[in-house]
Design an enzyme around this catalytic site. Sequence first.
Site, PDB file in Angstrom:
ATOM      1  N   ASP A 100       0.695  -1.478   0.224  1.00  0.00           N
ATOM      2  CA  ASP A 100      -0.353  -0.156   0.070  1.00  0.00           C
ATOM      3  C   ASP A 100       0.759   1.111   0.117  1.00  0.00           C
ATOM      4  O   ASP A 100       1.266   1.642   1.335  1.00  0.00           O
ATOM      5  CB  ASP A 100      -0.998   0.229   0.946  1.00  0.00           C
ATOM      6  CG  ASP A 100      -1.629   1.273   1.064  1.00  0.00           C
ATOM      7  OD1 ASP A 100      -1.831   2.247   0.408  1.00  0.00           O
ATOM      8  OD2 ASP A 100      -2.707   1.300   2.296  1.00  0.00           O
ATOM      9  N   ASN A 115      15.957  -7.381   0.353  1.00  0.00           N
ATOM     10  CA  ASN A 115      15.103  -8.215   0.358  1.00  0.00           C
ATOM     11  C   ASN A 115      13.533  -7.785   0.642  1.00  0.00           C
ATOM     12  O   ASN A 115      14.295  -7.119   2.422  1.00  0.00           O
ATOM     13  CB  ASN A 115      15.461 -10.140   0.866  1.00  0.00           C
ATOM     14  CG  ASN A 115      14.718 -10.798   0.888  1.00  0.00           C
ATOM     15  OD1 ASN A 115      13.113 -10.799   1.345  1.00  0.00           O
ATOM     16  ND2 ASN A 115      15.057 -12.215   0.783  1.00  0.00           N
ATOM     17  N   TYR A 131       1.136   1.187  14.249  1.00  0.00           N
ATOM     18  CA  TYR A 131       0.601   0.717  13.768  1.00  0.00           C
ATOM     19  C   TYR A 131       0.956   1.038  12.104  1.00  0.00           C
ATOM     20  O   TYR A 131       0.887   2.324  11.995  1.00  0.00           O
ATOM     21  CB  TYR A 131      -0.571   1.258  13.654  1.00  0.00           C
ATOM     22  CG  TYR A 131      -2.229   0.990  12.605  1.00  0.00           C
ATOM     23  CD1 TYR A 131      -2.979   0.054  12.512  1.00  0.00           C
ATOM     24  CD2 TYR A 131      -2.453   2.139  11.855  1.00  0.00           C
ATOM     25  CE1 TYR A 131      -3.762  -0.154  11.141  1.00  0.00           C
ATOM     26  CE2 TYR A 131      -3.353   2.078  10.993  1.00  0.00           C
ATOM     27  CZ  TYR A 131      -3.866   0.655  10.214  1.00  0.00           C
ATOM     28  OH  TYR A 131      -4.742   0.340   9.583  1.00  0.00           O
ATOM     29  N   LYS A 139      -3.292  -3.645   8.548  1.00  0.00           N
ATOM     30  CA  LYS A 139      -2.689  -4.900   8.294  1.00  0.00           C
ATOM     31  C   LYS A 139      -2.770  -5.301   7.196  1.00  0.00           C
ATOM     32  O   LYS A 139      -1.789  -4.237   6.643  1.00  0.00           O
ATOM     33  CB  LYS A 139      -4.199  -5.472   8.190  1.00  0.00           C
ATOM     34  CG  LYS A 139      -5.278  -4.922   9.920  1.00  0.00           C
ATOM     35  CD  LYS A 139      -5.247  -6.401  10.193  1.00  0.00           C
ATOM     36  CE  LYS A 139      -5.274  -6.427  11.904  1.00  0.00           C
ATOM     37  NZ  LYS A 139      -4.713  -6.508  13.027  1.00  0.00           N
ATOM     38  N   GLN A 173      -6.397 -28.029 -10.572  1.00  0.00           N
ATOM     39  CA  GLN A 173      -5.802 -28.371 -11.568  1.00  0.00           C
ATOM     40  C   GLN A 173      -4.881 -30.095 -11.618  1.00  0.00           C
ATOM     41  O   GLN A 173      -3.846 -29.677 -11.241  1.00  0.00           O
ATOM     42  CB  GLN A 173      -6.362 -28.178 -12.890  1.00  0.00           C
ATOM     43  CG  GLN A 173      -6.934 -27.008 -12.905  1.00  0.00           C
ATOM     44  CD  GLN A 173      -8.323 -27.510 -12.952  1.00  0.00           C
ATOM     45  OE1 GLN A 173      -9.119 -26.784 -12.218  1.00  0.00           O
ATOM     46  NE2 GLN A 173      -8.776 -29.198 -13.621  1.00  0.00           N
TER      47      GLN A 173
HETATM   48  C1  F6R Z   1      -6.971  -0.436   8.030  1.00  0.00           C
HETATM   49  C2  F6R Z   1      -7.438   0.852   7.227  1.00  0.00           C
HETATM   50  C3  F6R Z   1      -8.228   1.590   7.272  1.00  0.00           C
HETATM   51  C4  F6R Z   1      -7.689   3.042   7.976  1.00  0.00           C
HETATM   52  C5  F6R Z   1      -8.289   4.098   8.764  1.00  0.00           C
HETATM   53  C6  F6R Z   1      -8.320   5.340   8.933  1.00  0.00           C
HETATM   54  O1  F6R Z   1      -6.489  -0.993   7.199  1.00  0.00           O
HETATM   55  O2  F6R Z   1      -6.351   1.426   6.362  1.00  0.00           O
HETATM   56  O3  F6R Z   1      -9.434   1.617   8.283  1.00  0.00           O
HETATM   57  O4  F6R Z   1      -7.565   2.305   9.680  1.00  0.00           O
HETATM   58  O5  F6R Z   1      -8.969   4.915   7.015  1.00  0.00           O
HETATM   59  O6  F6R Z   1      -6.776   5.487   8.082  1.00  0.00           O
HETATM   60  P1  F6R Z   1      -5.996   6.723   8.337  1.00  0.00           P
HETATM   61  O7  F6R Z   1      -5.699   6.784  10.475  1.00  0.00           O
HETATM   62  O8  F6R Z   1      -4.952   6.697   7.640  1.00  0.00           O
HETATM   63  O9  F6R Z   1      -6.825   8.281   8.713  1.00  0.00           O
HETATM   64 MG    MG Z   2      -3.897   2.030   3.093  1.00  0.00          MG
HETATM   65 MG    MG Z   3      -5.129  -2.079   1.995  1.00  0.00          MG
END
Ligand code: F6R
Ligand code: MG
Ligand code: MG
Length: 364
Positions: free
Chosen positions: A11, A104, A228, A231, A241
Amino acid sequence: MKLTLSVIKADIGGYVGHSSSHPDLLDAAGKSMAKAKKSGFLIDYHVTRCGDDLQLIMTHQHGEDSDKVHKLAWETFVEGTKIAKKLKLHGAGQDMLADAFSGNVRGMGPGVAEMEINEREAETIIIFMADKTASGAWNLPLYKIFADPFNTIGLVIASNMHCGFSFEVHDVKDSKKIFFNAPEEIYDMLVFIGAPSRFCVKNVYHRESGEIAAASSTQKLAMIAGRYVGKDDPVCIVRAQGKFPAVGEVLEPFAHSHIVEGWMRGSHNGPLMPVAVRESNPSRFDGPPRVIAAGFQLANGKLVGPLDMFDDPSFDNARQEAKDIADVLRQHGPFEPHRLPLDEMEYTTMPDVMKKLKGRFKKI
Ligand code: F6R
Ligand code: MG
Ligand code: MG
């Protein structure tokens, strides 16, 4: 023909918010991949996205964990991040956890699933990609595909599959792995893989031939970063197959929506909804979590496809089921089991609140 299939994803910026990927990022990644193919470094590639995750699907002959292939992916993400920053996309460079590439991408942020195979006469591959969930999301479907005869009738009536499959399970918190043989050891195995926030199925092997049948990404971004960062939004490659389950057996677990962790702020349980690529824009409460499936035939490493496997009305009921489960869970608001247990949430105010309330908790 020996070749490696690498799926590397990150991402590097969301559009709008965390719901999708901007087409300019896909274009830039496509150009970088095309250059690598033209030079002969890659045999073939396909660039796609699931929600806000950019997916690089590559075939080559450099083997698994190749520093050159990982560097190509890393540099592609770095270039994409520049565009994401220019467009002021949300969370530009979110998964680029290291400042510089060091051989890596494992442990640096991007997710990786790779397998080296001897391409069969007809090599059928399904690549699953998910958004707004974590690696353990594959445990239930991989179990059903490779160990459950109620899902995969081939385990019972196909002589080349009757031997069963072995599962490589990783303890992502303790960095340990163990192999289980199905069917004899399924009860032992389920003790672990039924707890997908900690134990993830990394690889599956055909027992008689020892050949790789499935490979998933098991990176735990939150643990890599120590804070954080979203995920993992995992990927999984499954061969189909012949001595492997048929395409329909591989897709069958997704005919129902199972509940996974992720969704809003990576802190909720929610239904995994199988969708076409164009519908992989999780927007309701930043979800519900999505899974897409890209089907390919390989022809000397050339990726013939993709066929958008969930773009099929036979998955409409699963989508409806996911929407119904989403409604039920959402009614719980900030309560478990919609909200994740305290130690699994990606966002928490607990330490601050505890500090503020210090002294107010009395012994009972
Ligand atoms: C879950 C996700 C979203 C963000 C939420 C808050 O994986 O990507 O639910 O956690 O939109 O995002 P921020 O903290 O970037 O404003
Ligand atoms: Mg994102
Ligand atoms: Mg994502």
